[in-house]
Write an enzyme that holds these catalytic residues in place. Structure first.
Site, mmCIF file in Angstrom:
data_model
loop_
_atom_site.group_PDB
_atom_site.id
_atom_site.type_symbol
_atom_site.label_atom_id
_atom_site.label_comp_id
_atom_site.label_asym_id
_atom_site.label_seq_id
_atom_site.Cartn_x
_atom_site.Cartn_y
_atom_site.Cartn_z
ATOM 1 N N ASP A 84 26.178 61.443 -60.777
ATOM 2 C CA ASP A 84 25.424 62.329 -61.742
ATOM 3 C C ASP A 84 24.227 62.613 -61.125
ATOM 4 O OD1 ASP A 84 25.371 63.349 -64.343
ATOM 5 O OD2 ASP A 84 24.178 61.358 -64.943
ATOM 6 N N HIS A 183 16.748 62.564 -72.034
ATOM 7 C CA HIS A 183 17.327 61.374 -71.534
ATOM 8 C C HIS A 183 16.247 59.967 -71.915
ATOM 9 C CE1 HIS A 183 18.446 64.342 -68.431
ATOM 10 N NE2 HIS A 183 19.595 63.664 -68.607
ATOM 11 N N THR A 236 21.546 55.208 -71.770
ATOM 12 C CA THR A 236 20.406 54.214 -72.096
ATOM 13 C C THR A 236 20.971 53.485 -73.383
ATOM 14 O OG1 THR A 236 18.656 55.936 -71.837
ATOM 15 C CG2 THR A 236 18.076 54.180 -73.178
#
Length: 282
Positions: A84, A183, A236
């Site tokens: 990724d 993100h 996360t």
């Protein structure tokens, strides 16, 4: 079971009108938790290792990739390996011998023309080796070291017409788009532009990818999948569960030194988070 391909998992999810979860692996416990959570939910999952995670492990992909692959092969859930947010071409090229079936090549910080050129070259490399390639257009933001970004600021979100041209010019297999998520969010307060998601689905022929899903509420994720999102990235939220369990243990056992005593609960907490997200995507 044997590793499956990311392309297969995404294609199956798209055909069924559901999402497929892609969870970030940082440690062995992450991989074990993802497998356990997928098994609990009876759903497939993508184990994704980011360039930042590789840097954390000393810049070597081999060890964490081998660990994740071993976990996947001993799991009863269909699992794939995905590399990724790769910007380093040499790291991308290391994916194939390590068993990865897909790579997210990230040239989103380059100018549009440079992004197209670099991504098209990555696609040519990948397709010659049977590697499924994801790319990003727009500015999702929130990665470590980046300037904070308003996910709804002008020029941030992905333009459907530009996305159509980008996919045609690069040949990518999937497109990560900026539609309101970010993100590294630790609160689930993101608001997505569902009209834009629907427009992007109409404009491009490849599956859409939602990055930053940890900060997106359950109902927003469900609606995003209904609007056209297929691959849903979560990172996360696992780290929040992990760290919360470790903090809780250490607060109650201040003199404890055996890491198994807190890594076990941390792994269980992450598995529960994985299972929760999996049920949203079904």
């Amino acid at each position: 079971m044997p590793l499956v391909s990311t392309g297969e998992l995404v294609a199956d999810a798209r055909a069924a009108g559901r999402g497929v979860a892609a969870f970030n692996v940082i440690t062995l416990e992450h991989a074990e938790a993802i497998a356990a959570g997928a098994e609990q939910a009876g759903a497939p999952a993508i184990l994704q290792i980011s360039e930042n995670a590789v840097k954390f492990h000393g810049g070597s992909l081999s060890a964490i990739a081998a660990a994740a692959a071993a976990v996947a092969r001993t799991s009863s859930a269909p699992l794939s390996l995905h590399l990724d947010h790769v910007t380093d071409v040499e790291l991308m090229r290391a994916a194939h011998p390590e068993g990865f079936s897909s790579v997210m090549f990230d040239a989103s910080k380059l100018s549009y023309d440079e992004n197209v050129k670099a991504t098209a070259e990555a696609v040519r490399w990948g397709h010659e080796r049977g590697i499924w390639i994801e790319a990003e257009l727009g500015k999702v933001g929130g990665k470590e070291g980046e300037t904070p970004l308003d996910a709804h600021a002008p020029g941030v979100r992905t333009d459907p017409a530009e996305a159509a041209a980008y996919v045609a010019d690069t040949g990518v297999d999937a497109l990560a788009v900026a539609v309101g998520s970010s993100h590294a969010m630790t609160s689930r307060t993101a608001s997505l532009d569902h009209e834009l998601i629907a427009a992007l689905k109409t404009a491009v022929p490849v599956p859409l990818v939602l990055h930053g899903s940890s900060g997106v509420p359950d109902n927003e994720i469900r609606q995003a999948i209904a609007s056209g999102m297929v691959k849903i990235n979560v990172g996360t939220a696992l780290n929040t569960a992990f760290t919360g369990a470790v903090r809780e243990y250490l607060a109650e056992n201040g003199t404890g030194v055996d890491p198994r005593k807190y890594l076990g609960p941390a792994r269980e907490a992450m598995a529960g988070t994985v299972a929760h997200f999996q049920r949203i995507f079904a």
